[in-house]
Design a protein around this motif. Structure first.
Motif, PDB file in Angstrom:
ATOM      1  N   LYS A   6       2.001  -4.773  -3.662  1.00  0.00           N
ATOM      2  CA  LYS A   6       0.692  -4.531  -4.267  1.00  0.00           C
ATOM      3  C   LYS A   6      -0.177  -3.715  -3.321  1.00  0.00           C
ATOM      4  O   LYS A   6      -0.208  -3.954  -2.118  1.00  0.00           O
ATOM      5  N   PRO A   7      -0.931  -2.746  -3.874  1.00  0.00           N
ATOM      6  CA  PRO A   7      -1.786  -1.925  -3.023  1.00  0.00           C
ATOM      7  C   PRO A   7      -2.912  -2.751  -2.411  1.00  0.00           C
ATOM      8  O   PRO A   7      -3.438  -3.668  -3.032  1.00  0.00           O
ATOM      9  N   ASN A  11      -5.916   1.177  -0.300  1.00  0.00           N
ATOM     10  CA  ASN A  11      -4.965   1.940  -1.110  1.00  0.00           C
ATOM     11  C   ASN A  11      -5.440   2.068  -2.547  1.00  0.00           C
ATOM     12  O   ASN A  11      -5.273   3.108  -3.179  1.00  0.00           O
ATOM     13  N   LYS A  12      -6.028   1.005  -3.088  1.00  0.00           N
ATOM     14  CA  LYS A  12      -6.542   1.060  -4.457  1.00  0.00           C
ATOM     15  C   LYS A  12      -7.643   2.113  -4.574  1.00  0.00           C
ATOM     16  O   LYS A  12      -7.680   2.873  -5.542  1.00  0.00           O
ATOM     17  N   ARG A  13      -8.542   2.143  -3.593  1.00  0.00           N
ATOM     18  CA  ARG A  13      -9.620   3.153  -3.610  1.00  0.00           C
ATOM     19  C   ARG A  13      -9.036   4.561  -3.521  1.00  0.00           C
ATOM     20  O   ARG A  13      -9.480   5.474  -4.207  1.00  0.00           O
ATOM     21  N   LYS A  16      -7.537   5.497  -6.836  1.00  0.00           N
ATOM     22  CA  LYS A  16      -8.581   5.829  -7.812  1.00  0.00           C
ATOM     23  C   LYS A  16      -9.152   7.214  -7.518  1.00  0.00           C
ATOM     24  O   LYS A  16      -9.364   8.005  -8.437  1.00  0.00           O
ATOM     25  N   ASP A  62      -3.947   6.259  -9.494  1.00  0.00           N
ATOM     26  CA  ASP A  62      -4.065   5.128 -10.403  1.00  0.00           C
ATOM     27  C   ASP A  62      -3.829   5.675 -11.811  1.00  0.00           C
ATOM     28  O   ASP A  62      -4.690   6.350 -12.378  1.00  0.00           O
TER      29      ASP A  62
END
Length: 159
Positions: A6-7, A11-13, A16, A62
């Motif tokens: 899972k990021p 990493n999620k930012r 995105k 994403d």
């Protein structure tokens, strides 16, 4: 996907941010080449996300945000363009501005009208994209002003 896969928050930012950049590029490509939403979406998802060009790996984006931005920009294009026109000076309607900026305003407008991301975050993210496309700086100030106006119109409660 395991917990290890899972990021992280960072990493999620980044994913995105990459999705927003890809959405601007895809919207530009759709307008420039008259390709359909589906064909451009598939091209980006299959050949751009994580692809390697000239030895450089493209960022993973994403995919959910990317698709949401494209679909929102297409579905609400008239509303977004009208909102952009109101933010521009009267002598400069949206069809007279740079096509990259037009794509940027449409992607940002899709995100602003969707209502899930705080408006200030949307503004910062797309100003950063403008800086990447126009490193001289004056366009990023213009983008900031237009997006601020659009955000206040679309989401006044966010300020």
């Amino acid at each position: 996907m395991t917990t290890a896969d899972k990021p992280t928050g960072t990493n999620k930012r980044q994913m995105k941010s990459a999705a927003r950049l890809y959405a601007v590029q895809a919207l530009f490509q759709m307008e420039h080449s008259s390709q359909s939403l589906d064909s451009v979406r598939l091209e980006f998802l299959d050949h751009r996300f994580g692809a390697i060009y000239d030895g450089e790996e493209m960022a993973e984006g994403d995919t959910g945000l990317f698709q949401s931005l494209l679909e929102g920009a297409v579905e609400r294009q008239a509303k977004i363009d009208q909102m952009t026109d109101r933010a521009l000076v009267a002598k400069w309607p949206i069809d007279r501005i740079d096509p990259t900026l037009r794509a940027l305003f449409r992607a940002a407008g899709a995100e602003l009208t969707a209502g899930s991301t705080p408006p200030k975050v949307v503004i910062v993210e797309y100003v950063d994209i403008a800086k990447a496309f126009f490193p001289q700086g004056k366009e990023s100030k213009f983008v900031n002003a237009v997006l601020d106006h659009m955000a206040h119109e679309a989401r006044p409660e966010g300020f």
